[in-house]
Design an enzyme around this catalytic site. Structure first.
Site, PDB file in Angstrom:
ATOM      1  N   HIS A  80       0.827  -1.209   0.000  1.00  0.00           N
ATOM      2  CA  HIS A  80       0.000   0.000   0.000  1.00  0.00           C
ATOM      3  C   HIS A  80       0.863   1.261   0.000  1.00  0.00           C
ATOM      4  O   HIS A  80       2.057   1.223   0.313  1.00  0.00           O
ATOM      5  CB  HIS A  80      -0.933   0.011   1.214  1.00  0.00           C
ATOM      6  CG  HIS A  80      -0.199  -0.017   2.526  1.00  0.00           C
ATOM      7  ND1 HIS A  80       0.439   1.084   3.061  1.00  0.00           N
ATOM      8  CD2 HIS A  80       0.010  -1.024   3.408  1.00  0.00           C
ATOM      9  CE1 HIS A  80       1.005   0.768   4.207  1.00  0.00           C
ATOM     10  NE2 HIS A  80       0.764  -0.515   4.443  1.00  0.00           N
ATOM     11  N   GLY A  81       0.256   2.399  -0.302  1.00  0.00           N
ATOM     12  CA  GLY A  81       0.975   3.661  -0.343  1.00  0.00           C
ATOM     13  C   GLY A  81       1.110   4.315   1.022  1.00  0.00           C
ATOM     14  O   GLY A  81       0.781   3.726   2.061  1.00  0.00           O
TER      15      GLY A  81
END
Length: 465
Positions: A80-81
């Site tokens: 994920h970011g």
């Protein structure tokens, strides 16, 4: 795949990070930005993206020049970011801010720089409801990654293939938001407007959060206090004690008032303010380069002994993901009759640093000859196992399968840079059959039930992988 509606409520929380941003007194990046472990920005690993976030180097694709090859499948395992702090770290940040405001000296002797005053005046804007959610910067990282991959693999990540691209995610909100942002980026690349974006993905925790379901890992490592003994020793050892004392002196605090957890909270604050708001925070000035390297090593120790080569069961817990990747590659690479349906052109799998590290370890990557311990910090400066470079936000492991004249070939890219399979270092894209032969012991074994359920208490220190 299951259709999912766009989560506008999650966008509101992520937007808070932009609304609360105040202008930075310095536009430069902190000198310690490449030492934040799993909280490192993706741009610190790929510096060219700071100038152009959509720049792509086509030369990273390296099938042999002596053969005619074309990519036929991409499996991408993606972290994920950038995200907000978790609730635990938000509590620590609150405690640190309160301590500094109540007890730290104002430090008139430091008038040549106003960073100390800025630390005193810093207002804590993190709230417990943010708890690890994806921020706007994180959404942008996944959109941009999708657009770059669509440039690298236009025949695979095409609009025509949209319904045949498999997309799976962990159930955690930061991963679901990331997988949606990735789909937005792909469809932007196809020329669709935001209102035309369609979301379709499957939540699959058995695949992306395998570690939660592995009893041997949970009992043998996660809930076993002795499993991370090296981390605890280093946390209270000479190097960390030096960092703690220097930070206390810079703040004008009695040494005993500053715990190792609060030192780490300040270090994380520097990283969060940069990754969320692109801000060079005054908290960063509490650490010099050597301090940052010590704190990075402490973070690496934790990941090594909890998620990587430190204990065999940590990597073996990723058997479900390992087998899924190779089953997908097998289907994409086998000869087909004209009447058979075409295989998936791409498989997109979005998870966590805790998803990527065990898989990379199982593949035999980033394994140093001498394991990192609490007592060998000064000999570990050249170590391969640096999570800042391996699993920053939006980290990715790409398996690229080519159809070539001599047969299918497989190339590995990590964070969009070529990497070589252990034992096959002579080629960037070895024959797929040679890759399968290298991992034959895992393909024929690596049984999740036997490894995770068959041994109460988990497995001991790594002597096998």
């Amino acid at each position: 795949m299951f259709p999912v509606c766009p989560p506008t409520n999650r966008l509101l929380l992520a937007a808070v990070s932009l609304l609360l941003t105040r202008p930075s007194s310095s536009s430069s990046v902190p000198h310690i930005a490449v030492h934040f472990g799993t909280k490192t920005r993706y741009e610190e690993v790929n510096r060219h993206l700071l100038g152009d976030p959509l720049s792509v180097n086509q030369s990273v694709l390296r099938p042999p020049s002596t053969e005619r090859c074309s990519p036929v499948h991409l499996t991408a395992v993606i972290r994920h970011g950038s995200r907000f702090p978790t609730a635990k770290n938000i509590r620590r940040i609150h405690n640190l801010s309160q301590l500094v405001q109540r007890e730290a000296a104002r430090g008139a002797e430091r008038t040549e720089s106003n960073w100390l005053q800025d630390v005193h005046n810093w207002e804590n804007w993190y709230t417990k409801d943010m708890d690890g959610q994806l921020v706007m910067k994180g959404r942008e990282e996944l959109r941009q990654l999708a657009r770059r991959l669509s440039i690298l693999f236009p025949s695979l990540l095409s609009e025509e293939n949209m319904r045949r691209i498999s997309v799976r995610s962990s159930s955690k909100h930061r991963c679901v938001s990331s997988v949606e942002a990735f789909q937005e980026g792909l469809q932007e690349a196809w020329g669709r407007s935001q209102s035309e974006v369609q979301y379709s993905h499957q939540v699959d925790d058995e695949l992306m959060r395998f570690f939660e379901r592995c009893r041997g890992y949970v009992e043998g490592v996660e809930n076993n206090r002795t499993a991370l003994l090296e981390v605890e020793k280093f946390k209270h050892g000479e190097e960390m004690e030096g960092v703690r004392r220097r930070m206390a002196d810079r703040l004008g605090l009695p040494h005993h008032r500053l715990t190792p957890d609060l030192v780490e909270a300040a270090f994380f604050l520097c990283s969060y303010e940069l990754s969320i708001k692109s801000l060079h925070s005054p908290w960063c000035f509490l650490f010099d380069e050597n301090d940052a390297k010590v704190l990075e090593y402490k973070l690496d120790l934790k990941q090594y002994w909890k998620r990587s080569h430190g204990h065999v069961i940590s990597s073996l817990s990723s058997c479900p993901l390992f087998h899924h990747v190779f089953r997908t590659l097998d289907k994409a690479g086998r000869p087909r009759r004209s009447t058979e349906a075409s295989p998936e052109p791409a498989s997109i799998l979005v998870g966590h640093a805790e998803t990527l590290l065990p898989l990379l370890s199982l593949l035999g990557l980033y394994k140093d000859q001498t394991p990192p311990t609490a007592s060998n910090y000064h000999t570990q400066h050249g170590r391969r196992f640096r999570t800042s470079l391996i699993v920053p936000y939006a980290a990715n492991v790409l398996f690229v399968l080519y159809d070539c004249q001599r047969g299918p070939r497989l190339q590995l890219l990590i964070n969009e840079s070529p990497a070589r399979f252990p034992g096959l270092e002579g080629e960037d894209a070895p024959l797929y059959r040679d890759v399968r032969a290298t991992y034959r012991h895992l393909l024929d074994g690596c049984d999740f039930h036997r490894e995770c359920e068959g041994r109460s208490g988990g497995r001991g220190p790594n002597t096998e992988l």
